[in-house]
Design a protein around this motif. Sequence first.
Motif, PDB file in Angstrom:
ATOM      1  N   THR A  40      34.978  39.663  39.891  1.00 19.21           N
ATOM      2  CA  THR A  40      36.323  40.067  39.512  1.00 19.21           C
ATOM      3  C   THR A  40      36.505  41.558  39.751  1.00 19.21           C
ATOM      4  N   GLU A  44      41.157  44.480  37.446  1.00 23.49           N
ATOM      5  CA  GLU A  44      41.731  43.374  36.695  1.00 23.49           C
ATOM      6  C   GLU A  44      41.212  43.331  35.271  1.00 23.49           C
ATOM      7  N   SER A  54      50.076  40.445  33.203  1.00 23.41           N
ATOM      8  CA  SER A  54      51.087  41.473  33.417  1.00 23.41           C
ATOM      9  C   SER A  54      52.426  40.768  33.544  1.00 23.41           C
ATOM     10  N   THR A  57      53.070  37.151  35.648  1.00 21.27           N
ATOM     11  CA  THR A  57      52.627  37.206  37.037  1.00 21.27           C
ATOM     12  C   THR A  57      51.440  36.289  37.287  1.00 21.27           C
ATOM     13  N   THR A  59      48.662  35.383  40.261  1.00 20.37           N
ATOM     14  CA  THR A  59      48.083  35.841  41.517  1.00 20.37           C
ATOM     15  C   THR A  59      47.411  34.668  42.217  1.00 20.37           C
ATOM     16  N   CYS A  60      47.830  34.360  43.438  1.00 18.16           N
ATOM     17  CA  CYS A  60      47.293  33.209  44.165  1.00 18.16           C
ATOM     18  C   CYS A  60      46.654  33.641  45.485  1.00 18.16           C
ATOM     19  N   GLU A  61      45.638  32.897  45.866  1.00 18.40           N
ATOM     20  CA  GLU A  61      44.963  33.116  47.139  1.00 18.40           C
ATOM     21  C   GLU A  61      44.644  31.754  47.749  1.00 18.40           C
ATOM     22  N   CYS A  79      44.640  30.193  41.849  1.00 19.29           N
ATOM     23  CA  CYS A  79      45.713  30.940  41.191  1.00 19.29           C
ATOM     24  C   CYS A  79      45.243  31.379  39.800  1.00 19.29           C
ATOM     25  N   THR A  80      45.502  32.635  39.467  1.00 14.86           N
ATOM     26  CA  THR A  80      45.035  33.216  38.219  1.00 14.86           C
ATOM     27  C   THR A  80      46.211  33.716  37.387  1.00 14.86           C
ATOM     28  N   TYR A  81      46.170  33.379  36.105  1.00 19.87           N
ATOM     29  CA  TYR A  81      47.178  33.865  35.157  1.00 19.87           C
ATOM     30  C   TYR A  81      46.459  34.260  33.872  1.00 19.87           C
ATOM     31  N   ARG A  85      42.500  30.288  35.221  1.00 14.61           N
ATOM     32  CA  ARG A  85      42.521  30.129  36.672  1.00 14.61           C
ATOM     33  C   ARG A  85      42.518  28.646  37.029  1.00 14.61           C
ATOM     34  N   ALA A 173      53.558  30.545  41.482  1.00 15.62           N
ATOM     35  CA  ALA A 173      54.331  31.765  41.266  1.00 15.62           C
ATOM     36  C   ALA A 173      55.324  31.586  40.112  1.00 15.62           C
TER      37      ALA A 173
END
Length: 209
Positions: A40, A44, A54, A57, A59-61, A79-81, A85, A173
């Motif tokens: 990580t 973060e 945040s 939001t 975050t996806c990959e 995807c992480t929130y 994840r 998202a």
Amino acid sequence: MLFALASSLLFSFCGESQSAPTEASITSKETASSVVEVKTPAAERQDKGVFKPSGFTVTCEEKEEKNPESEDPIIIKTCTYGNYRTISTGTPDFNGRYSYENGLYRFEKGKYIEISNSALFNQKQEKLLKHINQQIKADYLKLSSDPESKECFEGAEPFHDFPMDELRLEFEAGQLVFHVEFGLPTACLSVNGTSVSFTLQEVEPYLNK
């Protein structure tokens, strides 16, 4: 693709649902107490290695891996929130149709620990689950009565409410999406399931902190 909007409940939800993507099946994966090592970025990290979202939001990959059994790649979306994840793995069949498995993880003590769906939510999750099943049922009834697809539902099991841990969920998202499949024959993959989505603002009161 069929879309359906369920009416808002008294607890102010307005999730959206949509039928399963054409030529794509959705499968759920039983979670276990497995650990995934994840490097990580230091940026973060917050106090004592705990993440804090945040705003709302996600975050996806997404990446592709070579598939030894097909020219179509294996697709892995992460995807992480906050502390959570989801990892969705799409595997194609010989016709290029993708099926998906999902893992849900919580960040603890420097590692991502795989958890059950129900562990993501607090004691109020039954209210959330009731609303999810109402929308799933609405889509099921619409698909099973549509002249173009009702033949696929002949002989199928009657609709039943789904437990939280039988759903496949993933962060996207600004939202949390719940997927389910109806167990129809392979020829009916285009109507074999549906998806129900909620904004992160809507589900935030139901998440474990």
